[in-house]
Enzyme design. Sequence first.
Site, PDB file in Angstrom:
ATOM      1  N   ALA A 150       0.857  -1.197   0.000  1.00 56.70           N
ATOM      2  CA  ALA A 150       0.000   0.000   0.000  1.00 56.70           C
ATOM      3  C   ALA A 150       0.885   1.237   0.000  1.00 56.70           C
ATOM      4  CB  ALA A 150      -0.908   0.001   1.230  1.00 56.70           C
ATOM      5  N   VAL A 151       0.777   2.014  -1.060  1.00 52.12           N
ATOM      6  CA  VAL A 151       1.499   3.282  -1.123  1.00 52.12           C
ATOM      7  C   VAL A 151       0.448   4.385  -0.978  1.00 52.12           C
ATOM      8  CG1 VAL A 151       3.182   4.645  -2.376  1.00 52.12           C
ATOM      9  CG2 VAL A 151       3.101   2.175  -2.742  1.00 52.12           C
ATOM     10  N   THR A 175       3.465  12.131   1.823  1.00 55.49           N
ATOM     11  CA  THR A 175       4.720  11.535   1.343  1.00 55.49           C
ATOM     12  C   THR A 175       5.211  12.246   0.093  1.00 55.49           C
ATOM     13  OG1 THR A 175       3.924   9.418   2.119  1.00 55.49           O
ATOM     14  CG2 THR A 175       5.876   9.381   0.745  1.00 55.49           C
ATOM     15  N   HIS A 216       7.786  11.513  -1.814  1.00 55.97           N
ATOM     16  CA  HIS A 216       8.232  10.684  -2.946  1.00 55.97           C
ATOM     17  C   HIS A 216       7.202   9.595  -3.316  1.00 55.97           C
ATOM     18  CE1 HIS A 216       9.312   8.433   0.558  1.00 55.97           C
ATOM     19  NE2 HIS A 216       9.954   7.486  -0.086  1.00 55.97           N
TER      20      HIS A 216
HETATM   21  N1  INI Z   1       6.583   2.096   1.051  1.00 57.15           N
HETATM   22  C1  INI Z   1       5.336   1.606   0.945  1.00 57.15           C
HETATM   23  O1  INI Z   1       5.145   0.389   0.750  1.00 57.15           O
HETATM   24  N2  INI Z   1       4.265   2.454   1.036  1.00 57.15           N
HETATM   25  C2  INI Z   1       4.421   3.797   1.235  1.00 57.15           C
HETATM   26  O2  INI Z   1       3.392   4.519   1.325  1.00 57.15           O
HETATM   27  C3  INI Z   1       5.735   4.318   1.355  1.00 57.15           C
HETATM   28  N3  INI Z   1       5.913   5.722   1.587  1.00 57.15           N
HETATM   29  O3  INI Z   1       4.940   6.439   1.711  1.00 57.15           O
HETATM   30  O4  INI Z   1       7.057   6.205   1.656  1.00 57.15           O
HETATM   31  C4  INI Z   1       6.820   3.417   1.255  1.00 57.15           C
HETATM   32  N4  INI Z   1       8.080   3.858   1.361  1.00 57.15           N
HETATM   33  C5  INI Z   1       9.196   2.975   1.671  1.00 57.15           C
HETATM   34  C6  INI Z   1       9.814   2.339   0.436  1.00 57.15           C
HETATM   35  O5  INI Z   1       8.955   1.378  -0.155  1.00 57.15           O
HETATM   36  C7  INI Z   1      11.092   1.597   0.821  1.00 57.15           C
HETATM   37  O6  INI Z   1      10.816   0.596   1.769  1.00 57.15           O
HETATM   38  C8  INI Z   1      12.148   2.540   1.421  1.00 57.15           C
HETATM   39  O7  INI Z   1      12.343   3.660   0.588  1.00 57.15           O
HETATM   40  C9  INI Z   1      13.499   1.800   1.573  1.00 57.15           C
HETATM   41  O8  INI Z   1      13.987   1.402   0.309  1.00 57.15           O
END
Ligand code: INI
Length: 160
Positions: A83-84, A89, A91
């Site tokens: 879930a993003v 956020t 990025h």
């Molecule tokens: N990863 C997610 O699965 N969902 C998110 O909403 C999210 N946000 O919002 O930052 C997210 N970030 C972490 C990313 O997937 C990596 O785990 C991290 O950047 C380390 O590589």
Amino acid sequence: MSTDKPIEGELTGAIANYAVVVSRFNSYIVDSLEAGAIDALKRHGVTDANISVFRVPGALEIPLAVKKATASGSFDAVIALGAVIRGSTYHFEIVSNESARCLSDLALKLDMPVINGVLTVDNVEQAIERAGTKAGNKGADAALAAMEMVNLVRELNSRF
Ligand code: INI
């Protein structure tokens, strides 16, 4: 070739192995996607022995785990769940676009269904709607797509 009977995959999970790659980020949402996916697989005949769950930190880590898990040659399809959530956020686009692009690339490279069940939404409310409330459960939808694609790929391989 006839047009009156389209070639499509049956919706049965019998005799296939599924890898479910789940990210922990936003786990209160992703846990429901995972439960929905596994429930859908089991309702269509997949047994526990044919389901392997892999966990990674976030959506960006899913593609490498898919690549490594499938190197064993043990799986017929992968279901990627995460879930993003945009929220604040900065990025959001990078995380959602990169994970989606890598999953599509992997499906073609690995020549197997890699189903993208990673939610990309603006806020928590939209995520909840897609994780088992009013917009259904996208984890279950991903599992249905995986089973259909396994059967379609088998059908296509046997014909062409
Ligand atoms: N990863 C997610 O699965 N969902 C998110 O909403 C999210 N946000 O919002 O930052 C997210 N970030 C972490 C990313 O997937 C990596 O785990 C991290 O950047 C380390 O590589």
